[in-house]
Design an enzyme around this catalytic site. Structure first.
Site, mmCIF file in Angstrom:
data_model
loop_
_atom_site.group_PDB
_atom_site.id
_atom_site.type_symbol
_atom_site.label_atom_id
_atom_site.label_comp_id
_atom_site.label_asym_id
_atom_site.label_seq_id
_atom_site.Cartn_x
_atom_site.Cartn_y
_atom_site.Cartn_z
ATOM 1 N N ASP A 8 -1.653 -0.554 -5.743
ATOM 2 C CA ASP A 8 -1.100 -1.755 -5.193
ATOM 3 C C ASP A 8 -2.627 -2.786 -5.025
ATOM 4 O O ASP A 8 -2.773 -3.358 -3.928
ATOM 5 C CB ASP A 8 -0.789 -1.670 -3.854
ATOM 6 C CG ASP A 8 0.474 -0.885 -3.883
ATOM 7 O OD1 ASP A 8 1.089 -0.412 -5.036
ATOM 8 O OD2 ASP A 8 1.172 -0.379 -2.791
ATOM 9 N N LYS A 106 7.204 -0.109 -7.533
ATOM 10 C CA LYS A 106 7.933 0.779 -6.538
ATOM 11 C C LYS A 106 8.500 -0.384 -5.344
ATOM 12 O O LYS A 106 7.945 -1.348 -5.258
ATOM 13 C CB LYS A 106 7.002 1.779 -5.840
ATOM 14 C CG LYS A 106 5.709 1.161 -5.111
ATOM 15 C CD LYS A 106 4.806 2.212 -4.676
ATOM 16 C CE LYS A 106 3.547 1.664 -3.866
ATOM 17 N NZ LYS A 106 3.896 0.997 -2.545
ATOM 18 N N CYS A 151 -0.377 3.969 0.333
ATOM 19 C CA CYS A 151 0.018 3.988 -1.319
ATOM 20 C C CYS A 151 -0.794 5.089 -1.733
ATOM 21 O O CYS A 151 -0.323 6.032 -2.595
ATOM 22 C CB CYS A 151 -0.064 2.603 -2.037
ATOM 23 S SG CYS A 151 0.111 2.970 -3.893
HETATM 24 C C1 VGL Z 1 2.106 -0.212 1.090
HETATM 25 C C2 VGL Z 1 2.512 -1.025 3.255
HETATM 26 C C3 VGL Z 1 3.800 -1.825 2.897
HETATM 27 C C4 VGL Z 1 1.432 0.380 0.291
HETATM 28 C C5 VGL Z 1 3.272 -0.854 0.570
HETATM 29 O O1 VGL Z 1 1.714 0.823 -0.697
HETATM 30 O O2 VGL Z 1 0.237 0.754 0.654
HETATM 31 N N1 VGL Z 1 1.980 -0.466 2.543
HETATM 32 N N2 VGL Z 1 3.786 -1.657 1.563
#
Ligand code: VGL
Ligand code: ZN
Length: 202
Positions: A8, A106, A151
């Site tokens: 991410d 995702k 993540c």
């Molecule tokens: C994530 C917060 C919200 C991540 C994804 O993948 O780190 N964190 N959505």
């Protein structure tokens, strides 16, 4: 087969973005420096529809960073982030995508959040990453990116559960929450994971 999974590294998780990770931009140079040392590089992209139930804005009277029950499991409510097709969901322009062979998305199911690159938070829907890595002959994965406590942590945890060895590259990740990150690192070590610095990769 040395494999790197980049979690991410998207504009919304970088300072200035809607769910900024402190110093999130500091890891980009580190990742660019190490990605060429791996035989296989995979990037993960958080990719939510606008009505995603992890967004506080989709629950009347709720505010970001509150927790609520979502379909039977505790859910932290986030600011809107990484909405499909928006610039916030784009990879940061500084990230070198040339070595990236595949991108796994995702968080596409509006009813379930997905922190790990392998499975949603209910562990019901697979992204196919595990099968992809196995078919490539991968036995060990290295993890980096954002957020380190979310993540990257859940991805490495699922990697271990799926039978891969897992290594966190500590200086190529940053967390949303430092305390959670410390606990996450202890948990990884307890479960047989390893923690390295980018300089250790040689
Ligand atoms: C994530 C917060 C919200 C991540 C994804 O993948 O780190 N964190 N959505
Ligand atoms: Zn998300």
């Amino acid at each position: 087969m040395k494999t790197l999974i980049i979690g991410d590294v998207q504009n919304d998780f970088i300072p200035g973005g809607s769910l900024a990770v402190p110093e999130g931009d500091a890891i980009i140079e580190v990742i660019n420096k190490i990605s060429g040392k791996f035989d296989l590089v995979v990037a993960i992209q958080d990719w939510h529809p606008p009505g995603h139930k992890s967004f506080a804005s989709n629950h009347k009277g709720r505010r970001p960073f509150e927790t609520m029950d979502l379909n039977g499991i505790p859910q932290t409510l986030w600011p809107d982030h990484c909405v499909q097709g928006t610039s916030g969901a784009d990879f940061h322009p500084g990230l070198d995508l040339r070595p990236v062979e595949a991108i796994f998305r995702k968080g596409v199911d509006p009813e379930t959040d997905s922190y790990s690159a392998f499975y949603d938070n209910h562990h019901l829907r697979s992204t196919g990453l595990s099968g992809y890595l196995r078919e490539k002959g991968v036995t060990e994965v290295h993890g980096c990116g954002l957020a380190g406590d979310i993540c990257v942590y859940y991805t490495l945890k699922d990697a271990l559960k799926s039978g891969f060895s897992a290594v966190l590259i500590a200086d190529a990740a940053r967390p949303l929450d430092e305390e959670n990150y410390k606990a996450a690192q202890s948990e990884l070590l307890r479960n047989g994971g390893r923690i390295l610095l980018s300089a250790d990769l040689g």
